[in-house]
Enzyme design. Structure first.
Site, PDB file in Angstrom:
ATOM      1  N   LYS A 206      -1.109  30.062 -26.655  1.00  0.00           N
ATOM      2  CA  LYS A 206      -0.045  29.279 -27.291  1.00  0.00           C
ATOM      3  C   LYS A 206       1.052  30.176 -27.849  1.00  0.00           C
ATOM      4  O   LYS A 206       2.243  29.976 -27.578  1.00  0.00           O
ATOM      5  CB  LYS A 206      -0.642  28.402 -28.398  1.00  0.00           C
ATOM      6  N   ARG A 287      -4.180  40.523 -34.091  1.00  0.00           N
ATOM      7  CA  ARG A 287      -5.270  41.017 -34.925  1.00  0.00           C
ATOM      8  C   ARG A 287      -5.199  42.538 -34.963  1.00  0.00           C
ATOM      9  O   ARG A 287      -5.032  43.198 -33.931  1.00  0.00           O
ATOM     10  CB  ARG A 287      -6.632  40.576 -34.363  1.00  0.00           C
ATOM     11  N   GLU A 316      -7.117  44.986 -44.289  1.00  0.00           N
ATOM     12  CA  GLU A 316      -5.999  44.345 -44.993  1.00  0.00           C
ATOM     13  C   GLU A 316      -6.368  44.098 -46.448  1.00  0.00           C
ATOM     14  O   GLU A 316      -7.400  43.471 -46.711  1.00  0.00           O
ATOM     15  CB  GLU A 316      -5.614  43.035 -44.292  1.00  0.00           C
ATOM     16  N   HIS A 335       1.115  40.661 -42.934  1.00  0.00           N
ATOM     17  CA  HIS A 335       0.475  39.506 -42.291  1.00  0.00           C
ATOM     18  C   HIS A 335       1.273  38.222 -42.563  1.00  0.00           C
ATOM     19  O   HIS A 335       0.762  37.246 -43.114  1.00  0.00           O
ATOM     20  CB  HIS A 335      -0.969  39.352 -42.757  1.00  0.00           C
ATOM     21  N   LEU A 336       2.522  38.236 -42.119  1.00  0.00           N
ATOM     22  CA  LEU A 336       3.436  37.117 -42.384  1.00  0.00           C
ATOM     23  C   LEU A 336       3.605  36.184 -41.194  1.00  0.00           C
ATOM     24  O   LEU A 336       4.461  35.308 -41.222  1.00  0.00           O
ATOM     25  CB  LEU A 336       4.815  37.663 -42.790  1.00  0.00           C
TER      26      LEU A 336
END
Length: 599
Positions: A206, A287, A316, A335-336
């Site tokens: 996707k 990832r 993270e 991680h936005l």
């Protein structure tokens, strides 16, 4: 030719319970079902019963922040416990009182979590796409459904990937920091153009396909590698699907959009960096673990990789002194990928709806560890689902003690083609019926195949194609257990297996064959099977014996080989007869064998 006689009941009532749940602890089907009422004097009529759970509200533990829109949906249905930043030990302690758990990427849902739940945890919702922080194997073994929110943040993640791509190409972050430091270094931050450059999208799902669509709009040549992507979909977007090695060797930019699995862990490493075009640029919004971060630092220092733009990391948050984070040719964000207001609300609503739906007994469209059954197929198969479980329960109870059930054959008879009949749900319910009466395990759609395999139970399926109208999905379902002895010898077929067969009539499951004998009894309550000499008065004798114990007969049929020969009487009863009553039935001279079967 076998003959049969039907004795309709004067009182045939549906029980107020959820017959259609896949497990007492973990329902997945609607509890609305049709039954037929019959009486001696009234004609048959259809009645719909709606079974309402009288249990208290379920409890949902929200372990990471969720938007108000999602929380409102949850609170309208369940008790919601918002407890953030739980340690693994605290999560394991809390989970035993929770029916559902919602997490993002920061909470590890380990095997310990599922085992600590004591079987109460029914569904885990991952607010996002990736589910690598959830132990899927442990979830499946414990019959817990895993759902995610794969669509709401797709556009946001793709947009962030493109933002990193363009920011990296034009040195936006570095130039911004330079100007704010009082410098004016125009020559130092000359960038590269995107037009005509080749972008390799690694993972054409996707998000990957949305990145490709946007990159095409920027004038880039887009190739993709994904062993599972359909070639026609890629061609329709003007994207060439290529092998992994070709993608590495020809790309000017590589954008990662693959899940973290054992196969993809550190897929970009010293060896693969060495195969890339010198000066390649890497973007990762998938990832962190798919890149060997130390190898990336070496590739950056050697000039193999000109730049990298990273939104995700192996650890993270990463350590402050990380060489990768501090590298001057690396652009980083915390991680936005899904962090837009619209995506956050969309993900919250999507995962809340999936979790509530699962708790209500619906099969979630976003389930990760269960086969998907479309709503229209589920509605049509509902009465056959109940039939499948009942046949499994009957068959295993007919097996004599000490006989190990290892081989089961299920036959579906239908006028429909193989592609028009999805039997996964039916197989799961037959497995449930076979295993639950002889074990303490609860079986559902999630763990049925695993549970069968764990117990060495081999279930094969066969389809008999009939001529005629395919109006109904199935004509009959037959269950055969091979290489076992039976406590009711008449249940053994000509070929030597324990065999039961059933059909759905007016929305109600019926037992229609036992061994070689044709019968016709509604699968309600429980059943007594008697093999007898076919002679007058037998129905009356058995009926009177049951009446003396205040046991109500809801259905009775007699199937016989020929008049005055052997016959099998199938009796549906609403209550369990006492041992004394069953002994009296067995003592009737003309009865050669009998068995009581609890449904």
């Amino acid at each position: 030719m076998a003959a049969s006689a039907t004795i309709p009941s004067s009182s045939f009532f549906a029980k107020n319970r959820n017959h259609l749940s896949l497990s007492p602890q973990n329902p997945f089907l609607s509890s609305i079902f049709n039954v037929s009422l019959t009486s001696n004097v009234r004609r048959r009529k259809q009645t719909t019963f709606i079974v309402l759970s009288m249990d208290a509200k379920p409890t949902v533990l929200v372990a990471e922040k969720l938007s108000d829109a999602g929380l409102k949906l949850l609170k309208d249905f369940a008790n919601v416990d918002c407890s953030y930043n739980l340690s693994p030990e605290e999560l394991c302690t809390k989970i035993s009182s929770c029916d559902a758990l919602i997490v993002r990427s920061g909470t590890k849902v380990s095997r310990n979590v599922f085992e600590s739940s004591g079987g109460r945890l029914k569904v885990v919702g991952r607010a996002g796409v990736g589910i690598d922080n959830v132990d899927l194997a442990a979830a499946t073994e414990n019959g817990c459904l895993i759902v995610n929110a794969p669509t709401a943040n797709t556009v946001a993640a793709a947009e962030h990937g493109i933002a990193l791509l363009t920011a990296m190409a034009r040195n936006i972050a570095q130039a911004d920091a330079s100007v704010k430091a009082g410098k004016w270094q125009r020559n130092k931050y000359v960038g590269v153009s995107l037009v005509g450059k080749t972008l390799a999208v690694m993972g054409f799902g996707k998000v990957g396909s949305e990145v490709a669509r946007r990159a095409k709009g920027l004038g880039m040549h887009v190739i993709a590698h994904d062993p599972y992507a359909p070639a026609d979909r890629a061609r329709a977007m003007g994207v060439d699907l290529v092998e992994f090695e070709e993608a590495l060797a020809t790309a000017d930019f590589i954008s990662l959009h693959m899940p973290l699995t054992p196969a993809t862990s550190k897929i970009l490493n010293d060896e693969t960096f060495a195969k890339m075009k010198k000066g390649v640029r890497i973007i990762n919004v998938a990832r962190g673990g798919v890149i060997d971060e130390e190898a990336l630092v070496r590739a950056l220092d050697a000039g193999i990789v000109a730049q990298a733009a990273l939104d995700v990391f192996t650890e993270e948050p990463p350590s402050k002194d990380s060489k990768l984070i501090q590298h001057e040719n690396v652009t980083v964000t915390p991680h936005l990928g899904a962090s837009t207001m619209e995506a956050q609300e969309g993900v919250a609503v999507e995962i809340a709806e999936a979790v509530v739906g699962a708790l209500k007994g619906e099969l979630a469209a976003t389930a990760v560890n269960a086969p998907m059954v479309p709503a229209e197929v589920l509605a049509e198969l509902t009465p056959y689902v109940l039939l499948a479980e009942k046949l499994g329960r009957l068959a295993v109870q007919l097996v004599a003690g000490g006989s190990g059930v290892k081989s089961v054959k299920v036959t579906y008879s239908s006028a429909r083609g193989p592609d028009d009949l999805d039997t996964r749900l039916l197989r799961a319910m037959i497995t449930k019926g076979l295993i639950e009466p002889i074990s303490s395990v609860f079986v559902n759609l999630v763990n049925a195949d695993f549970t069968a395999k764990q117990r060495g139970l081999k279930i094969t399926e066969e389809r008999v194609v009939l001529d005629g109208s395919p109006e109904n999905p199935l004509e009959y379902v037959q269950v055969q257990i091979a290489n076992v002895e039976s406590k009711f010898a008449s249940a053994i077929s000509e070929s030597g297996e324990v065999r039961v067969e059933g059909r759905v009539k007016d929305g109600v499951p019926h037992l229609t064959k036992v061994g070689s004998f044709e019968v016709d009894v509604s699968l309600e309550g429980s059943i007594i099977l008697c093999r007898q000499v076919d002679q007058p008065g037998m129905i009356g004798k058995v009926g009177m014996t049951l009446a003396e114990d205040n046991v109500n007969v809801n259905f009775m049929t007699v199937g016989r080989i020929a008049p005055r020969k052997q016959a099998v009487m199938a009796i549906g009863v609403d209550e369990q007869p006492s041992k004394e009553t069953l002994k009296k039935i067995g003592d009737i001279p003309a009865i050669e064998e009998f068995v009581y079967l609890k449904l």
